[in-house]
Design an enzyme around this catalytic site. Structure first.
Site, PDB file in Angstrom:
ATOM      1  N   SER A 217       4.142  16.119  18.504  1.00  0.00           N
ATOM      2  CA  SER A 217       4.077  17.563  18.734  1.00  0.00           C
ATOM      3  C   SER A 217       5.372  18.184  18.222  1.00  0.00           C
ATOM      4  O   SER A 217       6.463  17.706  18.498  1.00  0.00           O
ATOM      5  CB  SER A 217       3.862  17.863  20.214  1.00  0.00           C
ATOM      6  OG  SER A 217       4.752  17.125  21.004  1.00  0.00           O
ATOM      7  N   GLY A 219       6.202  21.521  18.544  1.00  0.00           N
ATOM      8  CA  GLY A 219       6.398  22.843  19.142  1.00  0.00           C
ATOM      9  C   GLY A 219       5.536  23.885  18.459  1.00  0.00           C
ATOM     10  O   GLY A 219       4.338  23.673  18.239  1.00  0.00           O
ATOM     11  N   ALA A 220       6.132  25.014  18.103  1.00  0.00           N
ATOM     12  CA  ALA A 220       5.389  26.125  17.500  1.00  0.00           C
ATOM     13  C   ALA A 220       4.812  25.760  16.137  1.00  0.00           C
ATOM     14  O   ALA A 220       3.897  26.425  15.642  1.00  0.00           O
ATOM     15  CB  ALA A 220       6.298  27.346  17.374  1.00  0.00           C
ATOM     16  N   GLY A 222       3.013  23.221  15.526  1.00  0.00           N
ATOM     17  CA  GLY A 222       1.781  22.473  15.671  1.00  0.00           C
ATOM     18  C   GLY A 222       2.014  20.989  15.835  1.00  0.00           C
ATOM     19  O   GLY A 222       2.965  20.581  16.492  1.00  0.00           O
ATOM     20  N   GLY A 248       1.854  19.668  26.310  1.00  0.00           N
ATOM     21  CA  GLY A 248       1.849  18.294  25.813  1.00  0.00           C
ATOM     22  C   GLY A 248       0.823  17.436  26.538  1.00  0.00           C
ATOM     23  O   GLY A 248       0.154  16.596  25.926  1.00  0.00           O
ATOM     24  N   ASP A 249       0.672  17.653  27.843  1.00  0.00           N
ATOM     25  CA  ASP A 249      -0.304  16.879  28.610  1.00  0.00           C
ATOM     26  C   ASP A 249      -1.730  17.243  28.186  1.00  0.00           C
ATOM     27  O   ASP A 249      -2.611  16.383  28.130  1.00  0.00           O
ATOM     28  CB  ASP A 249      -0.114  17.125  30.110  1.00  0.00           C
ATOM     29  CG  ASP A 249       1.281  16.706  30.577  1.00  0.00           C
ATOM     30  OD1 ASP A 249       1.849  15.773  29.981  1.00  0.00           O
ATOM     31  OD2 ASP A 249       1.796  17.326  31.519  1.00  0.00           O
TER      32      ASP A 249
END
Lengths: 308, 308
Positions: A217, A219-220, A222, A248-249
């Site tokens: 991941s 963040g912004a 993608g 994230g989960d």
């Protein structure tokens, strides 16, 4: 059935304060309590997606009892947590209403005895036999061997069950060496593991270390998937404002469900990206907004990366 | 027997963090839990001084159950707390190990029903009949009338039991009008009550409003007593370094025990000042250092103030 493992479960408290003043007395205006630890968050999202979902892990003491009571009220999640003599930790998220910023305080978790770990392993073996896939999530409580996840990965592989690992630090390093089907680090965790801050290079390195596939991941920006079938990057078409807690989960839940369904990698990645963004968009931390999810799922288009 | 009342009891958590970083994730390295709320703190000090001590008040839910278990482990305090359906609040004191500064987060407390308040009043009446003195301590939980302390003061006076009030804001204002034997505000509470920032003048004003006597804590400048028998000021002979948490509650314990023993005002004040300073000197928050107390008690010499 989908199985999630939470070895360091938590009672998550959210405190709202008008404005957080360090070194002063703050009156908390709102208190929310819910079952926490990454695996329990993943399970809640899986159940909301309509999957038969079982949670196991370790839980104990007064906070553990509150956690189980709250968990029993969530629909669609079966509680197969194993009791410990030590007390389940709390986490406290202090939300400053004037800025929306969150200050997080995480207790360390209880000391786990060898006998409790043995009881967990027996329960895990039983549950694996009925699982379509398993996610191993979060930190390890004190007392567990640093190779605990590696051990659980080997047992899942021996049983022929696809296994996803979402942790960090040394437990991630050891876990990857046991060859999990999928790991889901963020960019910082991937950099810490491999020494490379370039995500594609770092993800390829993680695969060489033993991970079957890596979904990182960013963040912004993608997410990135580096898999045996190729590499893809995907992001939502517009910026989503909101609370990133639990995003994230939710991505793990999307990946695990798509893994169990045997979807191709671009579809797995799209599901993870859409669920993650729909969680940021939801008003309550850790929930996802169903309409945002449905709308985004059609619009997220993973882009294949050239192989190197 | 000495009785303390804690209507808004709390499970007090102390979190130690290496350095508190606002708007980030903080790993808590040490967690301590203890029964809290001013009246419970006062009771612990009374018991340590050798007094037969009873606590009452309102307590409920999972946190209330933990509080009672911890209380049962403290020697010399009898638990006469009355159960509530709502859950006892938590307070979290976050101690920054790099500076020693504390950031405090206080939950609001449970909603109390009229039936629960009625059950408490019945228990209070029973306990008053065996008490040598009673201390009413701390904030009011939601649902209780703002005149709750005034009501409890009138009942104590009707039973002929000396009563001490330690609260703030409107409950203090209403309570004073019911003529308690003693109030123990700090300088800020006294200023808020009377509008005067000059402590002697403010204390005399509080007596005119109904308080039999006023003992005001002035921080490092010690304490001031304005009573029917005269006015005194007292301080420790040297600066005491340490943690001021619980110093005010220890002062209340000193005053209540001396009130019950019928000591003259200068001795009551000396006991309060010595206990308060011995609490600052103790390594654990809210405990007092016995040797410091014994040594200071001989050296604190209240100075009479000229009447005006």
């Amino acid at each position: 059935m989908l199985l999630t493992v939470t070895l360091n479960a938590a009672l998550d408290l959210t405190y709202r304060v008008p404005r957080l003043r360090a070194h002063e007395t703050n009156r908390v205006t709102e208190v929310a309590e819910r079952p926490g630890g990454k695996g329990l968050n993943v399970a809640r999202v899986l159940a909301a997606l309509g999957h038969e979902t079982v949670v196991t892990g370790l839980v104990g003491g007064a906070t553990g009892a509150v956690l189980r009571t709250l968990l029993a009220a969530s629909t669609g999640v079966r509680d197969e947590l194993v009791p410990t003599a030590g007390t389940t930790r709390r986490t406290v998220a202090v939300v400053d209403a004037s800025t929306g910023d969150t200050t997080q305080l995480n207790e360390p978790g209880p000391q786990i005895t060898p006998g409790e770990w043995g009881a967990f392993l027996a329960r895990y073996a039983t549950l694996l036999s009925g699982a379509a896939a398993v996610a191993l999530c979060g930190s390890l409580p004190p007392g567990l061997p640093v190779g605990a996840y590696a051990d659980l990965i080997r047992r899942a592989r021996a049983a022929g069950i696809p296994v996803l690992l979402d942790t960090s630090g040394e437990p991630l390093r050891r876990g990857i060496a046991a060859r999990p089907d999928l790991v889901k680090p963020n960019a910082a965790e991937l950099a810490q593991l491999t020494g490379s801050t370039e995500p594609v290079r770092a993800a390829r390195d993680a695969r060489r270390r033993g991970a079957g596939a890596v979904v990182a991941s960013l963040g912004a920006e993608g997410m990135l998937a580096v898999t045996p079938d190729g590499a893809w990057r995907a992001a939502v078409p517009e910026t989503i404002a909101g609370n990133p807690t639990g995003a994230g989960d939710s991505a793990v839940a999307g990946l695990l469900s798509a893994l169990a369904e045997g979807l191709p990698w671009p579809s797995r990645l799209a599901r993870a990206v859409a669920l993650s963004a729909a969680t940021v968009a939801a008003p309550a931390a850790g929930e996802f907004d169903r309409r945002t999810y449905d709308a985004l799922l059609e619009r997220v288009e993973p882009v294949a990366l050239r192989s190197r």
